[in-house]
Design an enzyme around this catalytic site. Structure first.
Site, PDB file in Angstrom:
ATOM      1  N   LYS A  32     -31.775  65.073  28.757  1.00  0.00           N
ATOM      2  CA  LYS A  32     -30.686  65.806  30.137  1.00  0.00           C
ATOM      3  C   LYS A  32     -29.142  65.184  28.939  1.00  0.00           C
ATOM      4  O   LYS A  32     -28.166  66.120  28.945  1.00  0.00           O
ATOM      5  CB  LYS A  32     -30.697  64.620  30.775  1.00  0.00           C
ATOM      6  CG  LYS A  32     -32.075  64.750  31.633  1.00  0.00           C
ATOM      7  CD  LYS A  32     -32.238  63.716  32.837  1.00  0.00           C
ATOM      8  CE  LYS A  32     -33.035  64.382  34.228  1.00  0.00           C
ATOM      9  NZ  LYS A  32     -34.165  63.794  33.382  1.00  0.00           N
ATOM     10  N   CYS A  51     -35.881  64.918  42.238  1.00  0.00           N
ATOM     11  CA  CYS A  51     -36.299  64.963  40.922  1.00  0.00           C
ATOM     12  C   CYS A  51     -37.036  64.718  40.513  1.00  0.00           C
ATOM     13  O   CYS A  51     -37.017  64.184  38.649  1.00  0.00           O
ATOM     14  CB  CYS A  51     -34.842  64.378  40.679  1.00  0.00           C
ATOM     15  SG  CYS A  51     -33.659  64.852  41.270  1.00  0.00           S
ATOM     16  N   HIS A  70     -29.494  67.793  34.183  1.00  0.00           N
ATOM     17  CA  HIS A  70     -30.364  67.766  34.916  1.00  0.00           C
ATOM     18  C   HIS A  70     -30.928  68.961  35.960  1.00  0.00           C
ATOM     19  O   HIS A  70     -30.182  69.299  36.866  1.00  0.00           O
ATOM     20  CB  HIS A  70     -29.837  66.486  35.244  1.00  0.00           C
ATOM     21  CG  HIS A  70     -30.965  65.226  36.826  1.00  0.00           C
ATOM     22  ND1 HIS A  70     -32.219  66.321  36.483  1.00  0.00           N
ATOM     23  CD2 HIS A  70     -30.861  64.638  37.476  1.00  0.00           C
ATOM     24  CE1 HIS A  70     -32.996  65.503  37.789  1.00  0.00           C
ATOM     25  NE2 HIS A  70     -31.204  64.341  37.854  1.00  0.00           N
ATOM     26  N   PHE A 120     -34.569  60.873  44.874  1.00  0.00           N
ATOM     27  CA  PHE A 120     -33.466  60.978  46.045  1.00  0.00           C
ATOM     28  C   PHE A 120     -35.399  60.540  47.212  1.00  0.00           C
ATOM     29  O   PHE A 120     -36.093  61.317  47.033  1.00  0.00           O
ATOM     30  CB  PHE A 120     -32.682  61.650  46.674  1.00  0.00           C
ATOM     31  CG  PHE A 120     -31.055  61.669  46.269  1.00  0.00           C
ATOM     32  CD1 PHE A 120     -31.215  61.184  44.599  1.00  0.00           C
ATOM     33  CD2 PHE A 120     -31.070  63.550  46.357  1.00  0.00           C
ATOM     34  CE1 PHE A 120     -30.155  61.335  44.783  1.00  0.00           C
ATOM     35  CE2 PHE A 120     -29.241  63.430  46.235  1.00  0.00           C
ATOM     36  CZ  PHE A 120     -28.682  62.017  44.914  1.00  0.00           C
ATOM     37  N   HIS A 164     -36.259  59.151  32.498  1.00  0.00           N
ATOM     38  CA  HIS A 164     -35.200  60.073  33.515  1.00  0.00           C
ATOM     39  C   HIS A 164     -34.023  59.838  32.879  1.00  0.00           C
ATOM     40  O   HIS A 164     -33.619  61.526  33.029  1.00  0.00           O
ATOM     41  CB  HIS A 164     -35.556  59.652  34.341  1.00  0.00           C
ATOM     42  CG  HIS A 164     -34.669  60.316  36.024  1.00  0.00           C
ATOM     43  ND1 HIS A 164     -35.493  61.970  35.843  1.00  0.00           N
ATOM     44  CD2 HIS A 164     -34.071  59.972  36.387  1.00  0.00           C
ATOM     45  CE1 HIS A 164     -35.640  62.034  36.630  1.00  0.00           C
ATOM     46  NE2 HIS A 164     -34.085  60.874  37.592  1.00  0.00           N
ATOM     47  N   GLU A 219     -33.684  52.011  34.778  1.00  0.00           N
ATOM     48  CA  GLU A 219     -34.534  52.602  34.179  1.00  0.00           C
ATOM     49  C   GLU A 219     -33.883  51.287  33.292  1.00  0.00           C
ATOM     50  O   GLU A 219     -36.111  51.065  32.392  1.00  0.00           O
ATOM     51  CB  GLU A 219     -34.376  53.794  34.162  1.00  0.00           C
ATOM     52  CG  GLU A 219     -35.536  54.110  33.223  1.00  0.00           C
ATOM     53  CD  GLU A 219     -35.664  55.871  32.516  1.00  0.00           C
ATOM     54  OE1 GLU A 219     -36.659  56.256  33.278  1.00  0.00           O
ATOM     55  OE2 GLU A 219     -34.527  56.819  32.917  1.00  0.00           O
TER      56      GLU A 219
END
Length: 416
Positions: free
Chosen positions: A340, A171, A345, A404, A311, A322
């Site tokens: 998002k 991502c 996403h 990931f 993010h 975050e």
């Protein structure tokens, strides 16, 4: 936290001269920006192809007519992720005022991010294999599914014969791509680079895989409020598709041809958590390395940052990590938003879309609100913009991406 290594000698600004976007907010940069600024809930809908799956909704690009935008003969042999990339690239090149027939293609590069490649084509052709046998499988399967083909097809469209690659950092892929594109300009390998990301994997296998991990929102009863970054009641992200492409040039080159410089990529940092395959380091130690590296690369201090495009996935673990990272490194001064909440996403494309929105925030002196933020998580002790957008000059901003494998990437933008 160990000290960040020395910054590279001499600052370097890559000028953003063009933007193209195709997202769940609409086809085109203006449509996406307007939808993000409205923040009228998540742009998700029930997807027929996901019927019967644990989660049947997602954020898909509305009214995307590939045959009209890129031509019917091209569209039939391309995966949807390739189609989205070509459409975004065409808008970005036109926005930059560049004419491919007039440039030296050997000096033009393409660097795109993509996490999963042609997942839709792969799944469809596997079904053909099982149901009709191997001789019915499309001979275009391999070029449709391998991730590098988005950059390859964009290059074919515009005659870009310079370095051509796809970054795959989950991502964070789109953000990584922009960082790598800037390095091609810095090194002198290219004069123009098209960069960004694309992803289209709203298909049963991918949706179910994320669902089985407990990563997706299951708010079926209220899809418009399903993605809710930093909200106390968030329950996962909403799978999305999309693409964004930025045109980067050296600042001096852009000025010499009289181009409109929309913003500058002034810093980039990347790191790995080396912690867990799918969960972020709770304290964000690896992410902090990337953020501090971007600051050092741009020769700026934490106090210089006005805005953070987070993010902000709407997952419990990411948003908490975050928020701690932002508070620890940047304090409570910068405004924070996550698009998002509106766009969902889009995995490998997310960082590119968010980089483009960050540029637009600087250009318009306006930070869009985070959709569906009704009750901010008490652990997210940061200034998240909610309910309505916020006007104000944005001179320096960062855009965070995490993925990931513990992938972390941060872009730092400064105003033109």
């Amino acid at each position: 936290m160990p000290a960040v290594g020395p910054a590279r000698t001499g600052s370097f600004d890559a000028a953003v001269t063009g933007i193209g976007m195709v997202t769940a907010g609409g086809v085109g940069t203006t449509a996406t920006w307007d939808r993000v600024c409205e923040a009228a809930g998540t742009a998700a809908r029930e997807v027929p192809g996901l019927a019967g799956m644990p989660v049947g909704f997602a954020c898909v690009v509305p009214d995307f007519d590939a045959a009209t935008l890129i031509g019917r003969r091209k569209a039939w042999r391309l995966d949807r992720s390739n189609q989205l990339a070509i459409a975004a690239a065409a808008e970005a090149v036109a926005d930059a005022g560049l004419v491919p027939s007039a440039w030296d293609g050997a000096r033009v590069g393409v660097v795109l991010g993509c996490g999963l490649g042609g997942a839709g084509s792969w799944e469809k052709q596997y079904d053909v294999l099982r149901e009709a046998g191997p001789r019915q499988v499309s001979p275009t399967l391999i070029p449709m599914l391998v991730p590098n083909m988005s950059a390859g097809y964009v290059a074919m469209e515009i005659g870009a014969r310079g370095p051509n690659m796809v970054t795959a950092t989950a991502c964070a892929s789109g953000t990584t791509a922009v960082g790598m594109a800037r390095e091609l300009l810095r090194s002198g390998a290219c004069d123009v680079v098209l960069t960004g990301g694309t992803e289209s994997c709203v298909v049963p296998s991918i949706s179910t895989g994320f669902s089985q991990m407990g990563a997706l929102s299951e708010r079926h009863e209220d899809i418009a409020r399903s993605s809710r970054p930093f909200d106390a009641r968030r329950d996962g992200f909403v799978l999305a598709e999309g693409a964004a492409v930025l045109v980067l040039e050296r600042q001096a080159d852009a000025e010499a041809r009289g181009a409109r410089v929309r913003a500058r990529v002034s810093g980039y940092g990347a790191s790995a958590d080396a912690y867990n395959a799918t969960a972020p380091d709770p304290e964000g130690a690896g992410a902090e390395l990337a953020l501090r590296a971007a600051l050092a690369d741009a020769a700026l201090s934490p106090g210089d940052i006005d805005h953070v495009n987070a993010h902000g996935t709407s997952t419990p673990l990411n948003d908490t990590m975050e928020a701690r990272l932002i508070r620890r490194v940047l304090g409570d001064r910068p405004s924070v938003t996550s698009v998002k909440g509106v766009l969902g996403h889009s995995l490998g494309a997310a960082g590119a879309i968010e980089a483009a929105v960050t540029v637009l925030s600087m250009e318009h002196s306006f930070v869009p609100p985070t959709a569906n933020l009704e009750s901010q998580d008490v652990e997210a002790d940061i200034d998240v913009v909610a309910k309505a957008g916020r006007e104000g000059e944005v001179r320096a901003a960062v855009s965070n991406s995490f993925g990931f494998g513990g992938q972390n990437a941060v872009l730092l933008f400064t105003a033109a």
